[in-house]
Structures are given as structure tokens and as C-alpha cells.
Design an enzyme around this catalytic site. Sequence first.
Site, PDB file in Angstrom:
ATOM      1  N   GLU A  84      -1.063  -2.685  10.083  1.00 38.93           N
ATOM      2  CA  GLU A  84      -1.902  -2.786   8.894  1.00 38.93           C
ATOM      3  C   GLU A  84      -2.382  -4.235   8.800  1.00 38.93           C
ATOM      4  OE1 GLU A  84       0.190  -1.964   5.217  1.00 38.93           O
ATOM      5  OE2 GLU A  84      -1.576  -0.929   4.455  1.00 38.93           O
ATOM      6  N   CYS A 116      -3.945  -0.507   0.762  1.00 37.85           N
ATOM      7  CA  CYS A 116      -3.315   0.449   1.698  1.00 37.85           C
ATOM      8  C   CYS A 116      -4.331   1.438   2.236  1.00 37.85           C
ATOM      9  CB  CYS A 116      -2.231   1.264   1.012  1.00 37.85           C
ATOM     10  SG  CYS A 116      -1.179   0.319  -0.018  1.00 37.85           S
ATOM     11  N   TRP A 124       1.281  -6.367  -5.398  1.00 38.90           N
ATOM     12  CA  TRP A 124       0.403  -7.439  -5.898  1.00 38.90           C
ATOM     13  C   TRP A 124      -1.071  -7.137  -5.677  1.00 38.90           C
ATOM     14  CZ3 TRP A 124      -2.407  -8.774  -1.775  1.00 38.90           C
ATOM     15  CH2 TRP A 124      -1.824  -8.675  -0.515  1.00 38.90           C
ATOM     16  N   ASN A 125      -1.408  -6.138  -4.822  1.00 35.48           N
ATOM     17  CA  ASN A 125      -2.833  -5.977  -4.480  1.00 35.48           C
ATOM     18  C   ASN A 125      -3.651  -5.308  -5.585  1.00 35.48           C
ATOM     19  OD1 ASN A 125      -1.594  -3.531  -3.974  1.00 35.48           O
ATOM     20  ND2 ASN A 125      -2.759  -3.085  -2.133  1.00 35.48           N
ATOM     21  N   LYS A 175       9.146  -3.209 -12.195  1.00 37.51           N
ATOM     22  CA  LYS A 175       9.252  -4.532 -11.577  1.00 37.51           C
ATOM     23  C   LYS A 175       7.942  -4.815 -10.849  1.00 37.51           C
ATOM     24  CE  LYS A 175      10.362  -6.441  -7.695  1.00 37.51           C
ATOM     25  NZ  LYS A 175       9.539  -7.653  -7.809  1.00 37.51           N
ATOM     26  N   PRO A 176       7.074  -5.640 -11.446  1.00 40.67           N
ATOM     27  CA  PRO A 176       5.833  -5.976 -10.745  1.00 40.67           C
ATOM     28  C   PRO A 176       6.118  -6.967  -9.620  1.00 40.67           C
ATOM     29  CG  PRO A 176       5.960  -7.170 -12.831  1.00 40.67           C
ATOM     30  CD  PRO A 176       7.197  -6.311 -12.751  1.00 40.67           C
ATOM     31  N   ALA A 177       5.189  -7.063  -8.679  1.00 41.06           N
ATOM     32  CA  ALA A 177       5.343  -8.019  -7.577  1.00 41.06           C
ATOM     33  C   ALA A 177       5.466  -9.433  -8.136  1.00 41.06           C
ATOM     34  CB  ALA A 177       4.133  -7.931  -6.659  1.00 41.06           C
ATOM     35  N   GLU A 233       4.722   5.163  -1.834  1.00 43.27           N
ATOM     36  CA  GLU A 233       3.324   5.000  -1.407  1.00 43.27           C
ATOM     37  C   GLU A 233       3.320   3.753  -0.543  1.00 43.27           C
ATOM     38  OE1 GLU A 233       0.105   3.594  -0.907  1.00 43.27           O
ATOM     39  OE2 GLU A 233      -0.323   3.357  -3.055  1.00 43.27           O
ATOM     40  N   LEU A 234       3.282   3.956   0.770  1.00 43.25           N
ATOM     41  CA  LEU A 234       3.569   2.846   1.694  1.00 43.25           C
ATOM     42  C   LEU A 234       2.326   2.403   2.447  1.00 43.25           C
ATOM     43  CD1 LEU A 234       6.980   4.344   2.888  1.00 43.25           C
ATOM     44  CD2 LEU A 234       6.556   2.774   0.995  1.00 43.25           C
ATOM     45  N   GLY A 238       4.342  -0.169  -1.729  1.00 39.65           N
ATOM     46  CA  GLY A 238       4.514  -1.411  -0.971  1.00 39.65           C
ATOM     47  C   GLY A 238       4.652  -1.100   0.508  1.00 39.65           C
ATOM     48  N   SER A 239       5.363  -1.964   1.205  1.00 46.10           N
ATOM     49  CA  SER A 239       5.403  -1.830   2.671  1.00 46.10           C
ATOM     50  C   SER A 239       6.332  -0.696   3.106  1.00 46.10           C
ATOM     51  CB  SER A 239       5.883  -3.138   3.296  1.00 46.10           C
ATOM     52  OG  SER A 239       7.261  -3.297   3.047  1.00 46.10           O
TER      53      SER A 239
HETATM   54  C1  SIN Z   1      -3.436   0.618  -2.851  1.00 47.00           C
HETATM   55  O1  SIN Z   1      -4.039   0.037  -1.981  1.00 47.00           O
HETATM   56  O2  SIN Z   1      -2.204   0.564  -2.916  1.00 47.00           O
HETATM   57  C2  SIN Z   1      -4.122   1.415  -3.917  1.00 47.00           C
HETATM   58  C3  SIN Z   1      -5.569   1.399  -3.812  1.00 47.00           C
HETATM   59  C4  SIN Z   1      -6.266   2.380  -4.706  1.00 47.00           C
HETATM   60  O3  SIN Z   1      -5.735   2.926  -5.681  1.00 47.00           O
HETATM   61  O4  SIN Z   1      -7.419   2.619  -4.410  1.00 47.00           O
END
Ligand code: SIN
Length: 482
Positions: free
Chosen positions: A386, A289, A156-157, A180-182, A255-256, A233-234
Site C-alpha cells: 500500500e 485505504c 489519522w487519514n 481512541k483516535p490516532a 477495516e484494514l 488501520g493497518s
Molecule cells: C479510508 O481510507 O479508510 C476511508 C476512506 C473513505 O471512507 O472513503
Amino acid sequence: MNLTDPSLLRSRCYVHGHWISADSGAFVPVINPATGEEIARVPALGAIETRRAIDAAAGAFAAWRQRTARERAGFLKRWHRLILDNQEDLARVLTLENGKPLTEARGEVEYGAEFIEWFAEEAVRAYGETIPSPWSDRRIVTIKQPVGVCAAITPWNFPLAMVTRKCAAALAAGCTVIVKPALETPLTALALAELADRAGIPPGVLNIVTGPAEDIGREFTAHPKIGKLSFTGSTEVGRQLMAHAASTLKRVALELGGNAPFIVFADADPEEAVSGAISAKFRNGGQSCVAANRFLVEEGIHLTFMQRLAERIAALHVGPGWEEGVSVGPLIHSRAVEKIEVLIAEAVAKGAEIIIGGKRHVLGGNFFEPTLITGVRPTMRLFNEEIFGPVAAVTMFRDEAEAIALANATDYGLAAYFYTQDLKRAWRMAEALECGMVGINVGRVSTTVAPFGGLKHSGFGREGSHYGLEEYLEVKYLCFGV
Ligand code: SIN
């Protein structure tokens, strides 16, 4: 919402070129994090509808892979153009469901669209190679072929850029995709599907499903027709997905979470370091992240850095993302606010000192004050977890060796940043930091052209850049008798 084109606001799922609901009629509300109001309702699809979407993507795969790379690039370029033509509407949808300031949302639309353009251009460069043969009567070449049907689970971010970063690479490589989006931010992904449809991307090539993560995720990991799963995600969910995907031996890219150190050496330019800190910490209210999670500041610059950073943080304007001049929006939901409160309370109880902020904002709801807190130590949760919010946590160090030890004292390994004017130190630090991305005298590293990804508990696989295309390609070795 004041959209120029209200038909971009889709509230059904996109499967095989059709807009569908859940068989059961069940839905999930989408909530505006700034007001708590319901914006829309999207289908709560389950395993059966997900299987249909996978079948649609599998059915479309043969024809899509057979198109020339140039043809696939043509579809992607039309999609890219349409996204930019609708930038303002997409940004509004994004701000409404995610909360980020409109200026950042506009930036994300551009950033996300760039992945489509980049991979359209990379599609035609999926080169194989010839390998000098050890035999006089045989010749060896490799070719690259698409992995197959791919599933993507996006966060979602960054509701737009994380969809395009995965899908554009997959489609360019000749794969078909189900995304599948958040559940917090499905509307941006559905608007992207509407534009993909207008771009003429054939039915089944790109599909969007919404609903409970467990039902859909389980189908993604168990279904034999899915060749690859890409997840952002997490760490906790990534671990579960990987375990489930083991049963069908899928390729997985994860990508966590991150716990990025932001190191300021005494020889750094303080103004540059503070500007970098604001960018690395407060983009999307810290909900990234790659956000700076731990500020490690050398003794000799600690006072100056803290004073300037406090001034800049005090000047940040908190409010709903659509209001003029807002630099920090709400957090995504109340659980995020509660988590930050707990982290701060624990740190203060153990001796950390709040310099500015530290509590819920007077606006109430999901708004939290931009915060600066010092005296943070490795024994505190604030140092180890985090934060995913607008809290800058500072720890002082004495020398380079201590900075490296503190920076690497985490299971995560996504991004790291440091500021120094010493070239030799810059190389030493860049090599010593255990992470996938390093910002040296910069507070932002993300770009379409460079590989994004981490190591350790931050996952594996790379997105963006030419490495991002490879993730969706298999290498096949051909041995010719001559
Ligand atoms: C992320 O926080 O998952 C991606 C951020 C980015 O692409 O800069």
C-alpha cells in the site's frame, strides 16, 4: 488557527462527560504535518484511565439502550446539526492536524456528518422478524439488541468521518462507545466530543481517550466489559488486535489496508478514466485505504492514458492545506515520505520509469511531488504494498484475463476500479474481482448509504448503510409456547 469558536479546540480527553488528563500528567504533542510545528498536547492515557472510561461507558449502557430508538435518533440529529453548523471550524482543525486541503476537509466534515444523520434515520428500523414455526404449539420471532459497550480505534487519514462512521452506528443501535483516535489527529475527535456534549448526549455514552496505542488497545481487547472492537488501520495492527481480542472472544470488525487496482480497458472513455484516476489516486494525497494503488492499463490505450494523466498530474498544486488552490497537501509524517522514496527507488532499480515527479517537493518537510511511474511489475514492492501517497504506478496488460490475474494478485481485497464501455465485460469484471467494493466507470465509491469494507487481508465487517447498523446489533431468537 482562526476559529470562530475557539472552545472547539479541546486538548483533554472526554470521559463520562468530563475533560480529563492522564493521572501521570503525561501528554503527546500533536504536530502540524505541513510545518512540523506543535499545535497542541493531548493526554497520554494509560491502562488505568482507559479502564475508567470503559467503566463509564458500561455504567451509561443500561439507560442508553432503554431509550427508544426515536430518542436516540434525536440526540444524533442534534449532534449532526451542530457539526454542520461548525463545519468551517472543524475543517480548519482537521486540515491543521492532518494536512489535507481545506476543501477536502470541508467535504470530510459533510461526509462524516452524513453518517450521523443516516444512522439516526436507521435507528428506528432495527427490525426483527417472525419466522414460520415448524411446531403448531410454538411461535418464533427474532429481536435485535445492542451489542453492549464498544471500543473504536480510528485512523489519522479521515479523522472525522471514521469516528462518526463507527460511533453513529453504535449509538443508534443502543451501544455506548469509547474511541481512541490516532495520536496524529486527536483534535478533530475531541472537537466532535465537545459538540456531542452540547447536543446533550448523556455522560458515558461517548468517550474519547488519547494515548499510546499499545496500552489503550490492550485494555480494549482484554477488558471483559467490551462487547465489540472496531478498528480502521493497518493490516499488521489489525492482526494483533484480533489475536488479543480472541482471549475475551469479542466481536471484531477490521477495516484494514488496501491495494486497489484501477483498470483501464482499451474501450474506456479516456477523459473519464483520467478524471476517475485523479480522484481515486490523489484524494487526501493518496492516503486512503481505497486509493488506487496499481493502475493496470491495456496496451491499446496506454499511450493516450499516460499522456493525459501526466498533464493532469503536472497541474496538481502542492502546498499547505489552508492555502487557496492547493490540491495535494503534505504527507502525514517523515516516515511516510521515506517509505515512498524506498518504494520508488526499488522500482526504478528494477526497471520502472518515472514520467513525472518521483522525489521530495521543493517545499521540503513532508511534501512529496505527485508522481507518475510506469513499467511497474508484480515483482516490485510498489505493486505489492500500500503506497499511501501521491504516486500513480502503472502496469500495462494485454487482455482481460491478464487484467483479472494482475488485479487479484494481492493479499488485499478492499476496493477495485475499472473503466470499460462494454456492459458484458463490466459484469464479468465486477464478479471476478476479489474485493468488497467495485467502482465501475467511477473513481470514488464511498458514501454513507453503501456498505464499506473488504475481504482477504483488508479485513471484514461493513460500515455505513443498513449493514453498518447490524454490526452493532445481536439477533436474539424467542420461542413462545402458545
Ligand atoms: C479510508 O481510507 O479508510 C476511508 C476512506 C473513505 O471512507 O472513503
